[in-house]
Design a protein around this motif. Structure first.
Motif, mmCIF file in Angstrom:
data_model
loop_
_atom_site.group_PDB
_atom_site.id
_atom_site.type_symbol
_atom_site.label_atom_id
_atom_site.label_comp_id
_atom_site.label_asym_id
_atom_site.label_seq_id
_atom_site.Cartn_x
_atom_site.Cartn_y
_atom_site.Cartn_z
ATOM 1 N N GLN A 42 0.820 -1.216 0.000
ATOM 2 C CA GLN A 42 0.000 0.000 0.000
ATOM 3 C C GLN A 42 0.850 1.260 0.000
ATOM 4 N N LEU A 43 2.000 1.196 0.677
ATOM 5 C CA LEU A 43 2.875 2.372 0.734
ATOM 6 C C LEU A 43 3.759 2.488 -0.505
ATOM 7 N N GLY A 44 3.765 1.451 -1.318
ATOM 8 C CA GLY A 44 4.589 1.466 -2.540
ATOM 9 C C GLY A 44 6.042 1.137 -2.296
ATOM 10 N N VAL A 45 6.368 0.576 -1.103
ATOM 11 C CA VAL A 45 7.779 0.373 -0.751
ATOM 12 C C VAL A 45 8.275 -1.050 -1.030
ATOM 13 N N CYS A 46 7.425 -1.838 -1.688
ATOM 14 C CA CYS A 46 7.819 -3.208 -2.018
ATOM 15 C C CYS A 46 8.248 -3.251 -3.481
ATOM 16 N N CYS A 47 9.428 -3.821 -3.753
ATOM 17 C CA CYS A 47 9.892 -3.917 -5.143
ATOM 18 C C CYS A 47 10.020 -5.380 -5.525
ATOM 19 N N ASN A 48 9.309 -5.769 -6.568
ATOM 20 C CA ASN A 48 9.345 -7.159 -7.036
ATOM 21 C C ASN A 48 9.819 -7.206 -8.482
ATOM 22 N N ASN A 49 10.709 -6.270 -8.817
ATOM 23 C CA ASN A 49 11.103 -6.135 -10.216
ATOM 24 C C ASN A 49 12.130 -7.165 -10.673
ATOM 25 N N CYS A 50 12.986 -7.633 -9.789
ATOM 26 C CA CYS A 50 14.046 -8.536 -10.264
ATOM 27 C C CYS A 50 14.172 -9.750 -9.341
ATOM 28 N N ALA A 51 15.049 -10.673 -9.715
ATOM 29 C CA ALA A 51 15.153 -11.948 -9.002
ATOM 30 C C ALA A 51 16.073 -11.880 -7.784
ATOM 31 N N MET A 52 16.622 -10.694 -7.488
ATOM 32 C CA MET A 52 17.317 -10.547 -6.197
ATOM 33 C C MET A 52 16.287 -10.289 -5.099
ATOM 34 N N GLY A 53 15.094 -9.847 -5.548
ATOM 35 C CA GLY A 53 14.028 -9.518 -4.602
ATOM 36 C C GLY A 53 13.040 -10.640 -4.499
ATOM 37 N N PRO A 54 11.832 -10.457 -4.005
ATOM 38 C CA PRO A 54 11.273 -9.150 -3.628
ATOM 39 C C PRO A 54 11.949 -8.525 -2.406
ATOM 40 N N CYS A 55 12.044 -7.178 -2.473
ATOM 41 C CA CYS A 55 12.622 -6.417 -1.367
ATOM 42 C C CYS A 55 11.571 -5.458 -0.834
#
Ligand code: BF8
Length: 621
Positions: A42-55
């Motif tokens: 909801q805060l937009g602070v989760c990044c699931n863009n690459c395979a080192m993540g999700p962060c």
């Protein structure tokens, strides 16, 4: 009562109760099951863009202040926002591309059932594109125009012709900020490039590109969709019709046309007149065929053909739950993937028609412009043949549809005012009308269905602010009885007097979501007559119940064009105070507009009124 908490409209409440009684799942139930929703997301602070993540970044300033790649919270929040926005811009623009392609095929005589309907608009556009029209066959002109517009999607010319409709001071701002849109596809592809790990990490730079991408939608893809749909099917003029779930018929074959693009739905409307189909319907025991629209394709059909509109986004399951729908025909966008599951509780057939949007459990009948009429006939036949499967014991259709008036294209508004905006400008200068607000966007189960749209519209018209609407917002106000000339009695004295004089409602239905481009053209033409930029006008925008990525793009092109815009649902940016401050404040120094977030529609009206007063003051009126 649960139904009253979920929706404003009486007919919606009646059917929500039926879904609860029958144990049929709806979006409201799924929303409840999803609680509590992920706070990081909801805060937009989760990044699931690459395979080192999700962060995810700790919003409380703990150790995890950067993702594995090193991206900080500003980069992640801005990148996620750009991601949402470019998906929305792509949806509008890809829809636009299909319309332009059919315009080309129509010009070449390859499309079945289409024609050049509005030659006047074709001529206006051709002139903008520097295409000769004198003494030429409209089909030849249309061919050149379609190719000209298709070039807007991705070319080496780096200039978007349609964006030149914006007034010079507004274009100057875009130039200075470096956000002048270059081409439709290019901005979207570049957005995706920038989102890739290790590319753009400067949140200001990311947000500037978000603005540019949104402009290529509003003044590009969406505008192309609107203009070419008008050329093919006619530019809307005022028309009356009916709305809400009571538009479904007890004794006719009910076909719900749901989705966005008028390319198929309008052909279905034209084909349903076929005598053979009517006879078949009677043979199957029905008294005829009842076509109703839903969501934006419904708005397209309402605007041009006066087809009744059964409802908006959150009505798609409710329409099926009446037990009276023989077929729901969809193209793409805003279709719940669970619609076939809902339909399986009744006899309803869901028919998907686009190779881009198949759903397991639906029947797929591919639509192609080359055989559009044949496909439309087969689809209608399928619906008719399903009529005997309707179980009368499971049917409940609410009583009393609501009347509404639609069809307010920019051209129609201009003509109604006598060919120019002078009369409207005079009324604004005199203070009879204080300003104008565009209310747009969706429903969202976070808020009682239609409450935000209706409350905000009522508040604004009471304060002598003219309201224009598109999308599900217009449907909400239609269901609430605000789209009829008699609703002028709810407006302030000044606005009411103008509405009565012109015989128009105080809330004007301007079309589907791509038709937000009509609002841009309206604002541009008023600004040009006054010799100012759009950002100088006493106008505003609002999306009280938005949910979709498309709405992110619309809101951003409104703000980027100079229109202060209030959101009723918080965007996923609250994890970054830098992103938040830039969008809510910093932009004011660039575009003389900004975003605001205000879930209470009465307070949103206060904000919009204050902004309108600020701009009036700056104009010395
Ligand atoms: O394009 S308003 S719910 S139907 S996204 Fe969807 Fe939102 Fe409705 Fe139309 Ni727009």
């Amino acid at each position: 009562e649960i139904a009253q908490q979920r929706a404003m409209d009486r007919t919606d409440q009646e059917i929500i109760t039926k879904t609860i009684e029958e144990g049929v799942e709806t979006a409201w139930d799924r929303f409840a099951l999803q609680q509590p929703q992920c706070g990081f997301g909801q805060l937009g602070v989760c990044c699931n863009n690459c395979a080192m993540g999700p962060c995810r970044i700790d919003p409380f300033g703990g150790k995890t202040s950067r993702g594995v790649c090193g991206a900080d919270v500003d980069t992640i929040v801005a990148r996620n926002l750009l991601d949402d926005l470019c998906v929305g811009a792509a949806a509008h623009s890809d829809h636009g591309r299909e319309v332009v392609e059919v315009l080309l095929e129509t010009a070449e005589g390859k499309a079945q059932g289409y024609q050049i309907t509005d030659v006047e608009k074709l001529t206006v556009l051709a002139k903008e594109y520097g295409i000769k029209t004198d003494g030429r066959d409209p089909k030849d002109v249309a061919k050149d125009l379609a190719i000209g517009i298709l070039e807007e999607f991705g070319t080496v010319k780096n200039r978007l012709q349609l964006s030149e409709r914006a007034p010079e001071p507004t274009r100057e701002i875009w130039k200075k900020a470096g956000v002048m849109p270059r081409s439709i596809d290019r901005e979207i592809v570049e957005a995706m490039h920038r989102i890739h790990m290790g590319v753009d990490a400067d949140y200001v730079n990311i947000l500037l590109h978000a603005m540019r991408t949104s402009l290529s939608d509003g003044w590009g893809g969406s505008m192309a969709a609107t203009e070419c749909s008008d050329i093919l099917f006619g530019t809307p003029t005022p028309i009356t019709s009916i709305t809400n779930l009571a538009t479904l018929s007890k004794d006719k074959v009910n076909i719900v046309l749901h989705g966005h693009n008028p390319l198929l739905s309008q052909i279905i409307v034209n084909t349903a007149e076929d005598a053979e189909l009517k006879r078949l319907a009677e043979e199957k025991g029905a008294k005829g065929i009842n076509l109703v629209g839903m969501c934006c394709t419904g708005n397209e059909l309402l605007m041009r053909s006066g087809i009744p509109i059964a409802g908006s986004f959150l009505d798609q399951e409710l329409a099926i739950a009446t037990g009276a729908v023989e077929a729901m025909i969809v193209d793409y966008q805003c279709i719940f993937p669970s619609v076939p599951a809902t339909a399986s509780c009744y006899h309803t057939k869901v028919i998907t028609t686009s190779s881009k949007a198949k759903i397991i459990g639906a029947s797929y009948m591919e639509f192609n412009p080359e055989n559009a009429v044949d496909t439309a006939k087969s689809i209608i036949k399928l619906a008719i043949e399903n009529f005997p499967n309707r179980n009368p014991d499971r049917v409940r259709i609410p009583e009393r549809p609501m009347k509404l008036m639609a069809g307010f294209s920019e051209e129609t508004i201009r003509k109604a005012l006598g060919g120019s905006y002078k009369a409207l400008i005079d009324a604004i200068v005199a203070g009879t009308i204080k300003g104008c607000v565009g209310i747009v966007g969706c429903n969202n189960p976070r808020i009682k269905q239609d409450y935000g749209h209706i409350t905000l519209a009522k508040e604004l018209i009471k304060r002598n602010i003219l309201v224009v609407e598109t999308g599900c917002s217009a449907i909400a106000c239609g269901k609430a009885g605000l789209l009829v000339p008699e609703a002028a009695s709810l407006a302030g004295e000044g606005l009411a007097s103008v509405c009565k004089l012109l015989g128009i409602p105080p809330v004007l239905h301007m079309g589907s979501c791509v038709d937000c481009s009509r609002i841009l053209v309206l604002a541009a033409n008023i600004a040009k007559e006054l010799g100012v930029g759009i950002g100088d006008l006493p106008i505003g925008g609002a999306a009280p119940e938005w949910y979709s990525q498309k709405a992110v793009s619309i809101g951003t092109y409104f703000v980027s064009s100079g229109v202060y815009t209030v959101l009723g649902i918080p965007p996923k940016i609250f994890g970054s105070s830098n992103v938040l401050n830039l969008l809510a404040d910093g932009l004011k120094g660039i575009t003389n507009s900004a975003f605001a977030v205000e879930p209470d529609p009465v307070k949103a009206a206060d904000l919009l009124e204050a902004e309108i007063n600020r701009k009036r003051k700056a104009l010395n009126i």
